[in-house]
Write a protein that holds these residues in place. Structure first.
Motif, PDB file in Angstrom:
ATOM      1  N   LYS A  89       5.885   6.411  -4.375  1.00  0.00           N
ATOM      2  CA  LYS A  89       5.176   6.391  -3.096  1.00  0.00           C
ATOM      3  C   LYS A  89       5.079   4.941  -2.648  1.00  0.00           C
ATOM      4  N   CYS A  90       5.841   4.582  -1.628  1.00  0.00           N
ATOM      5  CA  CYS A  90       5.925   3.172  -1.259  1.00  0.00           C
ATOM      6  C   CYS A  90       5.509   2.933   0.188  1.00  0.00           C
ATOM      7  N   ASN A 135       0.824  -1.205   0.000  1.00  0.00           N
ATOM      8  CA  ASN A 135       0.000   0.000   0.000  1.00  0.00           C
ATOM      9  C   ASN A 135       0.865   1.265   0.000  1.00  0.00           C
ATOM     10  N   PRO A 136       1.048   1.964  -1.130  1.00  0.00           N
ATOM     11  CA  PRO A 136       0.558   1.566  -2.442  1.00  0.00           C
ATOM     12  C   PRO A 136       1.549   0.703  -3.232  1.00  0.00           C
ATOM     13  N   ASP A 142       2.649   5.992  -8.035  1.00  0.00           N
ATOM     14  CA  ASP A 142       1.991   5.427  -6.861  1.00  0.00           C
ATOM     15  C   ASP A 142       1.172   4.188  -7.213  1.00  0.00           C
ATOM     16  N   ASP A 143       1.446   3.636  -8.391  1.00  0.00           N
ATOM     17  CA  ASP A 143       0.771   2.432  -8.870  1.00  0.00           C
ATOM     18  C   ASP A 143       1.845   1.431  -9.275  1.00  0.00           C
ATOM     19  N   PRO A 144       1.910   0.272  -8.627  1.00  0.00           N
ATOM     20  CA  PRO A 144       2.984  -0.688  -8.946  1.00  0.00           C
ATOM     21  C   PRO A 144       3.003  -1.130 -10.395  1.00  0.00           C
ATOM     22  N   PHE A 152      12.571   6.664  -2.566  1.00  0.00           N
ATOM     23  CA  PHE A 152      11.600   5.803  -1.891  1.00  0.00           C
ATOM     24  C   PHE A 152      10.827   6.674  -0.899  1.00  0.00           C
ATOM     25  N   ASN A 153       9.692   7.156  -1.307  1.00  0.00           N
ATOM     26  CA  ASN A 153       8.920   8.096  -0.496  1.00  0.00           C
ATOM     27  C   ASN A 153       7.906   7.317   0.344  1.00  0.00           C
ATOM     28  N   ASN A 154       8.261   7.080   1.612  1.00  0.00           N
ATOM     29  CA  ASN A 154       7.341   6.391   2.516  1.00  0.00           C
ATOM     30  C   ASN A 154       6.999   7.209   3.756  1.00  0.00           C
ATOM     31  N   GLY A 155       7.471   8.461   3.810  1.00  0.00           N
ATOM     32  CA  GLY A 155       7.146   9.346   4.920  1.00  0.00           C
ATOM     33  C   GLY A 155       7.697   8.905   6.261  1.00  0.00           C
ATOM     34  N   ASP A 156       8.753   8.075   6.229  1.00  0.00           N
ATOM     35  CA  ASP A 156       9.220   7.446   7.464  1.00  0.00           C
ATOM     36  C   ASP A 156      10.730   7.267   7.414  1.00  0.00           C
ATOM     37  N   LEU A 157      11.392   7.442   8.552  1.00  0.00           N
ATOM     38  CA  LEU A 157      12.793   7.045   8.654  1.00  0.00           C
ATOM     39  C   LEU A 157      12.795   5.534   8.889  1.00  0.00           C
TER      40      LEU A 157
END
Length: 594
Positions: free
Chosen positions: A547-548, A367-368, A523-525, A476-481
């Motif tokens: 967006k991963c 997701n996603p 954002d779509d695999p 790799f944009n996952n909003g997280d460290l």
């Protein structure tokens, strides 16, 4: 005719040592040398100067230049804060054993010791990171300081740092006199062949010939001996695991290459180390000794050109101090071909099964976008001469496991230091070193925000100089460290701490477009393969933002009971537990079912 200034002699001496490129940033403390570089350029005998956004990036680029060319890397800064900024990148060179030469400005000698502006004791600052550090206090000293710094850095694959006060740079050059109190040096160094004694080679052959189940572990020090490693592995019926810095030494399509080892490693590598009775280590300082056989399980032989690395990670029976190429060449005639290939056949079967597992893991729904799939889709599309860099963080897991290296490809990252922020400067240095080769950088959003985003401006400044424009930065944009999030959960048994781990959302692809590069957002695999193909055929550098899913676990090759307990303890208190457990279950099911 005006007397030659010390700064002009300094630049002339750099050229005598073969320096063709310097990565750096200007400042008044180094203006004399910059003026000399300008005069040399105007005279047609210049050294290419690459202006970075930050001095730390200059040191990373110098390190990467050394890795991707085999030459010494050179970086430059002003004194004070410019010099302090260099230090992280210099430690990267030190810990990965590559030669780098750092040049730093300094306040005038007449104010040293007065707490003057930007006056720091740089010799003390550089004392730990550099094998040689010296501040020049008189023009006649310059000659031997430059020469000795280069020779020590090259001979020891280490760091040299030369500090030049502002006034010395602008003084008339005085060659050392033929008199007491002076020394007169010259440039030049050629690395010797380093070979073990014949008796030691015979002792090593005895150990390796006696083994029934031989495992080989290689690092970056085996790069010049790739064909010899293959030949030795074939004769011994061995499998070959690769430390992270040795990932590009052998291609992954060889059926006996088990891939990476350690936390970022593969199950075949882990299984091989758990079952072997003999271990041959070649050119590696792989740090995680817990992934090597237990003491007493395996007899071991180690080859390394750096004697300080011998016997450091495992109790080795025969230590061979020598270069990988010459040592393996001399060892090969002493080795007996093993007729029983059951051990090798088992390794190859494990490798084949693992490749199915990681392919299935990569294609699992997320997701996603599943971050493993990003590299899985990239790998077959890369040209055979591509260079790949990775940042530290969870993206390094996918670099280590999912990029299947082809013969002729190169790759590297910050290994011993494992510093965030190295991927884009590494890629820039790779592109300057090999402007006709495609380059890809794999970067987490944390590292991108830390300093890599700024270096996209450096890309924009220089890309039209490159013979081939293919240069892709994949974020790799996952909003997280993410790597630290998983360490908090698995290693510490703590839930994700949003206060330290949440990252602001940044439109990375739009930023690239804003500065004249190409941006692609996915954002779509199902769009990944097409996006990679588009990026690798673009007419300019590309920032590919994906967006991963932050909940896809970078699973180790084997989860220990302690790690499993820590993970479940964390999940009991983690607000994101449902998503994490769902994604982890998907991965584990793929490992079981393929």
């Amino acid at each position: 005719m005006a007397a030659q200034m010390t700064s002009d002699f300094f630049v002339e001496r750099l050229k005598a040592w073969g320096v063709t490129r310097i990565f750096g940033y200007s400042g008044d403390g180094i203006n004399g040398v910059l003026g000399a570089l300008q005069r040399a350029e105007e005279a047609g005998s210049g050294i290419e100067f690459i202006q970075v956004r930050h001095e730390e990036m200059a040191a990373f680029m110098a390190t990467a230049h050394a890795k991707f060319t085999g030459e010494i890397g050179v970086c430059l800064s002003t004194g004070g804060p410019g010099a302090t900024h260099l230090v992280t990148g210099l430690y990267d060179a030190k810990l990965d054993h590559v030669p780098v030469y750092a040049i730093a400005g300094q306040a005038e000698t007449t104010v040293r010791g007065s707490n003057y502006q930007q006056e720091l004791n740089l010799d003390r600052l550089f004392a730990d990171v550099a094998d040689y550090v010296q501040e020049v206090s008189a023009p006649a000293q310059t000659r031997h300081v430059v020469d000795r710094g280069f020779r020590i850095a090259l001979a020891g694959n280490g760091v040299a740092a030369v500090v030049l006060p502002k006034d010395v740079q602008d003084e008339a050059m005085e060659q050392p006199a033929v008199a007491h109190g002076f020394t007169r040096s010259g440039p030049g160094y050629a690395r010797p062949r380093i070979m073990p004694h014949d008796a030691d080679l015979r002792a090593a052959a005895e150990v390796l010939n006696a083994g029934k189940k031989v495992a080989i572990l290689i690092g970056a020090g085996a790069r010049e001996a790739a064909d010899e490693v293959v030949a030795v592995a074939d004769r011994l019926g061995a499998g070959v695991a690769k430390a992270l810095l040795g990932k590009d030494v052998l291609p992954d399509d060889l059926p006996f290459v088990t891939g990476a080892i350690g936390l970022l490693g593969t199950k075949p590598s882990s299984d091989m180390m758990a079952d072997c009775d003999t271990l041959l280590m070649i050119g590696t300082g792989f740090p995680w000794a817990e992934f090597l056989p237990p003491d007493g399980q395996a007899r071991a032989v180690q080859i390394d050109v750096d004697a300080s690395m011998l016997g450091l990670r495992y109790p080795v029976e025969v230590n061979l101090h020598g270069g990988a190429l010459e040592t393996l060449t001399a060892l090969m005639p002493l080795l007996e071909r093993k007729g029983d290939r059951d051990w090798r056949d088992g390794i190859e079967a494990g490798v084949a099964e693992w490749r199915k597992t990681i392919a299935a893991r990569a294609m699992a729904a997320a997701n996603p976008v599943n971050p493993q799939r990003i590299v899985h889709e990239m790998s077959p599309l890369l040209p055979s001469d591509a260079i790949v860099t990775s940042d530290s963080g969870s993206c390094a897991n996918w670099y280590a496991r999912d990029w299947q290296v082809k013969r002729g490809q190169r790759g590297s990252l910050s290994g011993g230091l494992a510093s965030m922020g190295a991927a884009v400067p590494y890629a820039i240095a790779a592109k300057f070193a090999h402007p006709s080769r495609p380059v890809v950088a794999l970067v987490g959003d944390g590292a991108m925000q830390m300093n890599n985003l700024a270096e996209m401006i450096t890309v924009q400044k220089y890309w039209q100089r490159w013979a081939d424009p293919r240069f892709v930065v994949c974020v790799f944009n996952n909003g997280d460290l993410n790597e630290v999030t998983w360490e908090q959960r698995v290693m510490e048994g703590n839930p994700r701490f949003a206060t330290t781990q949440d990252l602001p959302d940044v439109p990375y692809a739009r930023f690239a477009e804003m500065i004249g590069l190409k941006g692609i957002f996915v954002d779509d695999p199902e769009r990944l393969a097409g996006a990679w193909a588009e990026a690798l055929s673009a007419d300019r550098p590309v920032l590919l933002e994906v967006k991963c899913d932050p909940d896809v676990a970078p699973l180790p090759p084997h989860l220990t009971l302690k790690q499993a307990k820590g993970f479940m303890t964390a999940m009991a208190r983690d607000p994101g537990a449902v998503g994490v457990l769902k994604e982890t279950a998907r991965q584990l099911v793929k490992e079981v079912t393929g």
